[in-house]
Design a protein around this motif. Sequence first.
Motif, PDB file in Angstrom:
ATOM      1  N   ALA A 141       0.805  -1.233   0.000  1.00 48.36           N
ATOM      2  CA  ALA A 141       0.000   0.000   0.000  1.00 48.36           C
ATOM      3  C   ALA A 141       0.837   1.282   0.000  1.00 48.36           C
ATOM      4  O   ALA A 141       0.296   2.358  -0.206  1.00 48.36           O
ATOM      5  CB  ALA A 141      -0.935  -0.006   1.210  1.00 48.36           C
ATOM      6  N   TRP A 142       2.159   1.173   0.220  1.00 48.44           N
ATOM      7  CA  TRP A 142       2.963   2.401   0.245  1.00 48.44           C
ATOM      8  C   TRP A 142       3.042   3.016  -1.146  1.00 48.44           C
ATOM      9  O   TRP A 142       3.123   2.306  -2.161  1.00 48.44           O
ATOM     10  CB  TRP A 142       4.388   2.094   0.725  1.00 48.44           C
ATOM     11  CG  TRP A 142       4.462   1.679   2.156  1.00 48.44           C
ATOM     12  CD1 TRP A 142       4.607   0.408   2.629  1.00 48.44           C
ATOM     13  CD2 TRP A 142       4.359   2.522   3.306  1.00 48.44           C
ATOM     14  NE1 TRP A 142       4.605   0.411   4.000  1.00 48.44           N
ATOM     15  CE2 TRP A 142       4.457   1.701   4.449  1.00 48.44           C
ATOM     16  CE3 TRP A 142       4.200   3.896   3.486  1.00 48.44           C
ATOM     17  CZ2 TRP A 142       4.405   2.202   5.745  1.00 48.44           C
ATOM     18  CZ3 TRP A 142       4.147   4.400   4.775  1.00 48.44           C
ATOM     19  CH2 TRP A 142       4.244   3.553   5.888  1.00 48.44           C
ATOM     20  N   ALA A 143       3.031   4.351  -1.183  1.00 45.84           N
ATOM     21  CA  ALA A 143       3.274   5.075  -2.433  1.00 45.84           C
ATOM     22  C   ALA A 143       4.516   5.942  -2.209  1.00 45.84           C
ATOM     23  O   ALA A 143       4.901   6.191  -1.059  1.00 45.84           O
ATOM     24  CB  ALA A 143       2.081   5.936  -2.790  1.00 45.84           C
ATOM     25  N   PHE A 144       5.119   6.377  -3.290  1.00 47.24           N
ATOM     26  CA  PHE A 144       6.387   7.095  -3.170  1.00 47.24           C
ATOM     27  C   PHE A 144       6.404   8.337  -4.052  1.00 47.24           C
ATOM     28  O   PHE A 144       5.826   8.342  -5.142  1.00 47.24           O
ATOM     29  CB  PHE A 144       7.555   6.167  -3.559  1.00 47.24           C
ATOM     30  CG  PHE A 144       7.634   4.959  -2.676  1.00 47.24           C
ATOM     31  CD1 PHE A 144       8.228   5.050  -1.422  1.00 47.24           C
ATOM     32  CD2 PHE A 144       7.060   3.756  -3.062  1.00 47.24           C
ATOM     33  CE1 PHE A 144       8.260   3.949  -0.583  1.00 47.24           C
ATOM     34  CE2 PHE A 144       7.099   2.642  -2.226  1.00 47.24           C
ATOM     35  CZ  PHE A 144       7.701   2.740  -0.980  1.00 47.24           C
ATOM     36  N   GLY A 145       7.065   9.360  -3.541  1.00 47.08           N
ATOM     37  CA  GLY A 145       7.334  10.556  -4.320  1.00 47.08           C
ATOM     38  C   GLY A 145       8.832  10.778  -4.372  1.00 47.08           C
ATOM     39  O   GLY A 145       9.602  10.043  -3.733  1.00 47.08           O
ATOM     40  N   VAL A 146       9.248  11.776  -5.132  1.00 49.54           N
ATOM     41  CA  VAL A 146      10.675  12.082  -5.258  1.00 49.54           C
ATOM     42  C   VAL A 146      10.886  13.566  -4.965  1.00 49.54           C
ATOM     43  O   VAL A 146      10.242  14.423  -5.573  1.00 49.54           O
ATOM     44  CB  VAL A 146      11.192  11.739  -6.682  1.00 49.54           C
ATOM     45  CG1 VAL A 146      12.653  12.127  -6.818  1.00 49.54           C
ATOM     46  CG2 VAL A 146      11.007  10.262  -6.966  1.00 49.54           C
ATOM     47  N   ALA A 147      11.777  13.865  -4.024  1.00 46.87           N
ATOM     48  CA  ALA A 147      12.080  15.249  -3.652  1.00 46.87           C
ATOM     49  C   ALA A 147      12.916  15.903  -4.759  1.00 46.87           C
ATOM     50  O   ALA A 147      13.487  15.208  -5.604  1.00 46.87           O
ATOM     51  CB  ALA A 147      12.835  15.265  -2.327  1.00 46.87           C
ATOM     52  N   PRO A 148      12.995  17.236  -4.774  1.00 46.47           N
ATOM     53  CA  PRO A 148      13.703  17.943  -5.852  1.00 46.47           C
ATOM     54  C   PRO A 148      15.127  17.434  -6.119  1.00 46.47           C
ATOM     55  O   PRO A 148      15.542  17.339  -7.257  1.00 46.47           O
ATOM     56  CB  PRO A 148      13.706  19.397  -5.376  1.00 46.47           C
ATOM     57  CG  PRO A 148      12.460  19.510  -4.564  1.00 46.47           C
ATOM     58  CD  PRO A 148      12.290  18.176  -3.875  1.00 46.47           C
TER      59      PRO A 148
ATOM     60  N   GLY B 246      16.143  14.462  -5.881  1.00 44.30           N
ATOM     61  CA  GLY B 246      16.099  13.089  -6.376  1.00 44.30           C
ATOM     62  C   GLY B 246      15.857  12.042  -5.311  1.00 44.30           C
ATOM     63  O   GLY B 246      15.748  10.849  -5.615  1.00 44.30           O
ATOM     64  N   LYS B 247      15.773  12.459  -4.029  1.00 46.27           N
ATOM     65  CA  LYS B 247      15.627  11.458  -2.961  1.00 46.27           C
ATOM     66  C   LYS B 247      14.173  11.010  -2.840  1.00 46.27           C
ATOM     67  O   LYS B 247      13.268  11.831  -2.646  1.00 46.27           O
ATOM     68  CB  LYS B 247      16.089  12.067  -1.631  1.00 46.27           C
ATOM     69  CG  LYS B 247      16.088  11.064  -0.482  1.00 46.27           C
ATOM     70  CD  LYS B 247      16.690  11.678   0.776  1.00 46.27           C
ATOM     71  CE  LYS B 247      16.761  10.636   1.892  1.00 46.27           C
ATOM     72  NZ  LYS B 247      17.417  11.173   3.097  1.00 46.27           N
ATOM     73  N   PRO B 248      13.930   9.705  -2.926  1.00 41.85           N
ATOM     74  CA  PRO B 248      12.553   9.212  -2.774  1.00 41.85           C
ATOM     75  C   PRO B 248      12.066   9.346  -1.336  1.00 41.85           C
ATOM     76  O   PRO B 248      12.842   9.248  -0.385  1.00 41.85           O
ATOM     77  CB  PRO B 248      12.664   7.726  -3.157  1.00 41.85           C
ATOM     78  CG  PRO B 248      13.957   7.595  -3.885  1.00 41.85           C
ATOM     79  CD  PRO B 248      14.858   8.630  -3.285  1.00 41.85           C
ATOM     80  N   PHE B 249      10.764   9.590  -1.181  1.00 38.87           N
ATOM     81  CA  PHE B 249      10.134   9.613   0.140  1.00 38.87           C
ATOM     82  C   PHE B 249       8.826   8.839   0.074  1.00 38.87           C
ATOM     83  O   PHE B 249       8.257   8.640  -1.008  1.00 38.87           O
ATOM     84  CB  PHE B 249       9.910  11.048   0.628  1.00 38.87           C
ATOM     85  CG  PHE B 249       9.015  11.872  -0.267  1.00 38.87           C
ATOM     86  CD1 PHE B 249       7.632  11.864  -0.115  1.00 38.87           C
ATOM     87  CD2 PHE B 249       9.569  12.668  -1.277  1.00 38.87           C
ATOM     88  CE1 PHE B 249       6.814  12.628  -0.949  1.00 38.87           C
ATOM     89  CE2 PHE B 249       8.757  13.425  -2.119  1.00 38.87           C
ATOM     90  CZ  PHE B 249       7.377  13.407  -1.948  1.00 38.87           C
ATOM     91  N   ALA B 250       8.382   8.386   1.257  1.00 40.21           N
ATOM     92  CA  ALA B 250       7.146   7.583   1.320  1.00 40.21           C
ATOM     93  C   ALA B 250       5.957   8.500   1.528  1.00 40.21           C
ATOM     94  O   ALA B 250       6.040   9.522   2.199  1.00 40.21           O
ATOM     95  CB  ALA B 250       7.254   6.568   2.455  1.00 40.21           C
ATOM     96  N   GLU B 251       4.856   8.123   0.944  1.00 39.67           N
ATOM     97  CA  GLU B 251       3.607   8.859   1.123  1.00 39.67           C
ATOM     98  C   GLU B 251       2.594   7.932   1.791  1.00 39.67           C
ATOM     99  O   GLU B 251       2.678   6.724   1.610  1.00 39.67           O
ATOM    100  CB  GLU B 251       3.079   9.337  -0.237  1.00 39.67           C
ATOM    101  CG  GLU B 251       4.002  10.380  -0.869  1.00 39.67           C
ATOM    102  CD  GLU B 251       3.520  10.840  -2.237  1.00 39.67           C
ATOM    103  OE1 GLU B 251       3.582  12.041  -2.480  1.00 39.67           O
ATOM    104  OE2 GLU B 251       3.092   9.981  -3.037  1.00 39.67           O
ATOM    105  N   PRO B 252       1.629   8.411   2.531  1.00 38.57           N
ATOM    106  CA  PRO B 252       1.330   9.823   2.737  1.00 38.57           C
ATOM    107  C   PRO B 252       2.352  10.507   3.627  1.00 38.57           C
ATOM    108  O   PRO B 252       3.141   9.846   4.311  1.00 38.57           O
ATOM    109  CB  PRO B 252      -0.041   9.773   3.421  1.00 38.57           C
ATOM    110  CG  PRO B 252      -0.037   8.472   4.145  1.00 38.57           C
ATOM    111  CD  PRO B 252       0.716   7.520   3.261  1.00 38.57           C
ATOM    112  N   GLY B 253       2.337  11.844   3.621  1.00 42.15           N
ATOM    113  CA  GLY B 253       3.267  12.640   4.420  1.00 42.15           C
ATOM    114  C   GLY B 253       3.156  12.278   5.898  1.00 42.15           C
ATOM    115  O   GLY B 253       2.139  11.787   6.363  1.00 42.15           O
ATOM    116  N   GLY B 254       4.234  12.540   6.612  1.00 40.37           N
ATOM    117  CA  GLY B 254       4.230  12.228   8.040  1.00 40.37           C
ATOM    118  C   GLY B 254       4.640  10.812   8.344  1.00 40.37           C
ATOM    119  O   GLY B 254       4.755  10.414   9.494  1.00 40.37           O
TER     120      GLY B 254
END
Length: 267
Positions: free
Chosen positions: A79-86, A88-96
């Motif tokens: 169920a985890w989703a991921f974004g990428v910070a400016p 290039g570092k990936p982060f997990a969503e939702p925030g927090g």
Amino acid sequence: MTPEETDGGPARVDVWFRPTLDISAARLDAARSLLSAEEQTRARRFRFAEDARDYVLAHALVRESLSASPAGRSVEPPAWAFGVAPGGKPFAEPGGTPSFNLSHTRGLVACAVSEGAPVGVDVERADRLVDARAVAARYFSRAERAWLDRLDASAFATGFLTLWTLKEAFVKAVGAGLSFPLPEAAFALDGPSTIVFHGPPAASGPSWHFALFQPTSDTRLAVAVQAGEPPRITVRSWVDREEGPASLAPLRTSAGVRVGLSEASGA
Ligand SMILES: CC(C)(COP(=O)(O)OP(=O)(O)OC[C@H]1O[C@@H](n2cnc3c(N)ncnc32)[C@H](O)[C@@H]1OP(=O)(O)O)[C@@H](O)C(=O)NCCC(=O)NCCS
């Protein structure tokens, strides 16, 4: 426990590693089933089967590590989703949700998860074919190069591997990627067990903490954490987790870093 609901003690960083060379087809399929459609598509694009295998196991490990963390237990691995910070570092969503960082080298993958403190992890193989002198000339500080130049061939190889792994973990914690001026992130390996960081002074905010491990005989694993006080870092094999795996003893740490499970951690 949410990231905000920590017990007020040192930041907790859990690092899981997984050797990948002897993985069975069934375990690889099980790992693949945790990935998103996009990740599965990316895995199919690798030219070499070993790289596809390590990619699948690394990204499954990220999902499982996040779901095993105190703040992530209510989220199932797929169920985890991921974004990428400016940078290039990936982060997990939702925030927090927890901070994490991933590293892979041929035959070994690792994932570090923290309750919110910026974290970077790097794994490197001793037998990776690089021109160490050329890499040092380009990416190491003058003091690091001078220190390496005083070592004999065997100590040079180990010293180079250690510095490289630490520098990569730091750059990955910052999240700046290749744009970071690596010679400015300099380390001194004082005595047999200490790491001293001579990095760019943080304009503000918490300081940097480091630990170095040897997950397998021919690899190094470095962790970098930015936190108000020295963190507690635990490095364990994901393969052995059912038995309540022992945590690895570090080769080196920076001052004050605590290593291993605390009695109250519950993990
Ligand atoms: C991409 C980079 C962040 C790390 O690359 P690397 O050490 O070869 O690879 P690792 O396996 O340790 O890390 C790759 C993972 O880090 C994550 N990552 C990607 N960009 C990142 C960034 N800017 N910050 C932090 N993590 C990043 C990703 O999860 C990536 O895995 P994925 O592509 O499967 O999602 C980049 O710093 C790099 O290429 N560095 C090499 C610099 C160098 O030549 N150094 C010389 C010696 S000091």
